[in-house]
Each structure stands twice: as C-alpha cells, then as structure tokens.
Design an enzyme around this catalytic site. Structure first.
Site, PDB file in Angstrom:
ATOM      1  N   HIS A  91       0.836  -1.207   0.000  1.00 55.78           N
ATOM      2  CA  HIS A  91       0.000   0.000   0.000  1.00 55.78           C
ATOM      3  C   HIS A  91       0.873   1.261   0.000  1.00 55.78           C
ATOM      4  O   HIS A  91       0.631   2.190  -0.781  1.00 55.78           O
ATOM      5  CB  HIS A  91      -0.912  -0.046   1.234  1.00 55.78           C
ATOM      6  CG  HIS A  91      -1.849   1.106   1.361  1.00 55.78           C
ATOM      7  ND1 HIS A  91      -3.215   0.964   1.279  1.00 55.78           N
ATOM      8  CD2 HIS A  91      -1.628   2.433   1.583  1.00 55.78           C
ATOM      9  CE1 HIS A  91      -3.787   2.146   1.433  1.00 55.78           C
ATOM     10  NE2 HIS A  91      -2.841   3.056   1.628  1.00 55.78           N
ATOM     11  N   GLU A  92       1.882   1.290   0.871  1.00 57.93           N
ATOM     12  CA  GLU A  92       2.724   2.499   0.972  1.00 57.93           C
ATOM     13  C   GLU A  92       3.558   2.697  -0.288  1.00 57.93           C
ATOM     14  O   GLU A  92       3.720   3.831  -0.760  1.00 57.93           O
ATOM     15  CB  GLU A  92       3.639   2.417   2.200  1.00 57.93           C
ATOM     16  CG  GLU A  92       2.928   2.337   3.536  1.00 57.93           C
ATOM     17  CD  GLU A  92       1.822   3.355   3.687  1.00 57.93           C
ATOM     18  OE1 GLU A  92       1.942   4.474   3.145  1.00 57.93           O
ATOM     19  OE2 GLU A  92       0.809   3.037   4.323  1.00 57.93           O
TER      20      GLU A  92
END
Ligand code: ZN
Length: 195
Positions: free
Chosen positions: A152-153
């Site tokens: 996600h990051e």
C-alpha cells in the site's frame, strides 16, 4: 509536528515521487520530516504514511503496526490476516518484488480516503529493498498483513491508490462497513488497516 494529510483528488497523490540522495537522507530537513511523519501517523492513527500523503513527492514512507492497535483487534482477525506487531521503521527509495502466486483478499483503508474501505487483493509474500533513515541499504522479506502495508505504501510512491486495485463492488463507507460487512468472511475492524 502534526502534518496535514491530503485527501483523494489532490494531484500529489497521483504523481510518481522522486528518489532521495544519500545527502538528502542525512540532512536535518529529512530527519525532521521523518519525525513529523511518525507523529502524524500516530496522531491519525494509522499503520503507515507515505510522503505524498503529506504533500511531498519523495520516495519515503513510515510504517508501524503497534501492539496498542492490535490489542483492539479480535485474535481470530489477527490470525486470519497474519497480522503481527511491526516496530516503527522508515523505508526510503524502496524497490518491491512480489514473491509467489499467493494472494490475500481483505478490506483495507487509506488515510487519504478518509471514511471508506474496500476489499483489495494483495500479494501474500514480498521482498522490499530500501535505504533506512541513515542511508544504509536493507531488505525486508514480509508476508501477511505487513506485506499488505508495504504494498500500500509503495503504491503511494508510484501515484497509485487502493481504489486502483480494489474489488470495486466492495467499496463502502465505514458506517456501512460496520452495518453490513463486518463479521462476514472477508472482514476487518473498520479502523484497523488505514495506511
Ligand atoms: Zn494510503
């Protein structure tokens, strides 16, 4: 200092962030930025925060999935998600490799899409090569929920959001998540996975 988290629609969230030099990593400005990103992630609260989310096009993210958050998640949810405590750390200029064929489907959220959640398929196991806050080259082999947070990051650093990968018919407000989706086979605590 608590920084403002930008919301979806801000063009910065769709830009590719740029690489930091070793000199930049060592600078007082970057070291202060890391402290501010940590404070902002704790304040939200979230388990990850990427620099584009606070308006900076830099390949840097902070991650922490602390016991204090996991204490509020049912043990069966932790086991199903392979979610374990992750100590605070910084990833700079990360390069991700997806390992194996395994995929996991769970609800996730984003601090830049406040109030929403959706089921997002993610690789179960990954490897990330990166520089730490001192500019030292490191690698992480991650699986389960930690692998999801990292994916996600690192997506944020490429201008991607979970809505680009979600199963779109599962997209829900958190109110309706609590009302209709929580406790079903693919479930999550609505405030657990924001990153
Ligand atoms: Zn996010």
């Amino acid at each position: 200092m608590i920084l403002k988290i930008v919301q979806v629609g801000d063009p910065i969230l769709r830009e590719a962030a740029r690489t930091l030099t070793l000199k930049e990593i060592a600078s007082a400005e970057t070291q202060q930025l890391i402290r501010d990103m940590r404070d902002t992630m704790h304040d939200a609260p979230g388990v990850g925060l990427a620099a584009p989310q606070i308006g900076l096009p830099l390949r840097i993210a902070v991650i922490e999935d602390p016991e204090s958050i996991l204490d509020d998640v049912p043990p069966e949810d932790l086991a199903e998600r392979e979610r374990r405590p992750i100590a605070f750390h910084v990833i700079i200029n990360p390069v991700i490799t997806l390992l194996g064929e395994g995929k996991a489907n769970f609800y996730e959220g984003c601090l830049s899409l406040a109030g929403f959640s959706a089921v997002v398929p993610r690789a179960r196991t990954i490897r990330v090569e990166y520089l730490d806050e001192r500019g030292i080259a490191r690698a992480i082999d991650a699986s389960g929920w930690y692998a999801r947070i990292l994916q996600h990051e690192i997506d944020h650093l490429h201008g991607a959001l979970y809505i680009d990968r979600m199963q779109s018919r599962t997209f829900t407000s958190l109110d309706n998540f609590a009302r209709y989706a929580k406790g079903r086979p693919i479930s999550a605590s609505p405030d657990a996975p924001k990153t």
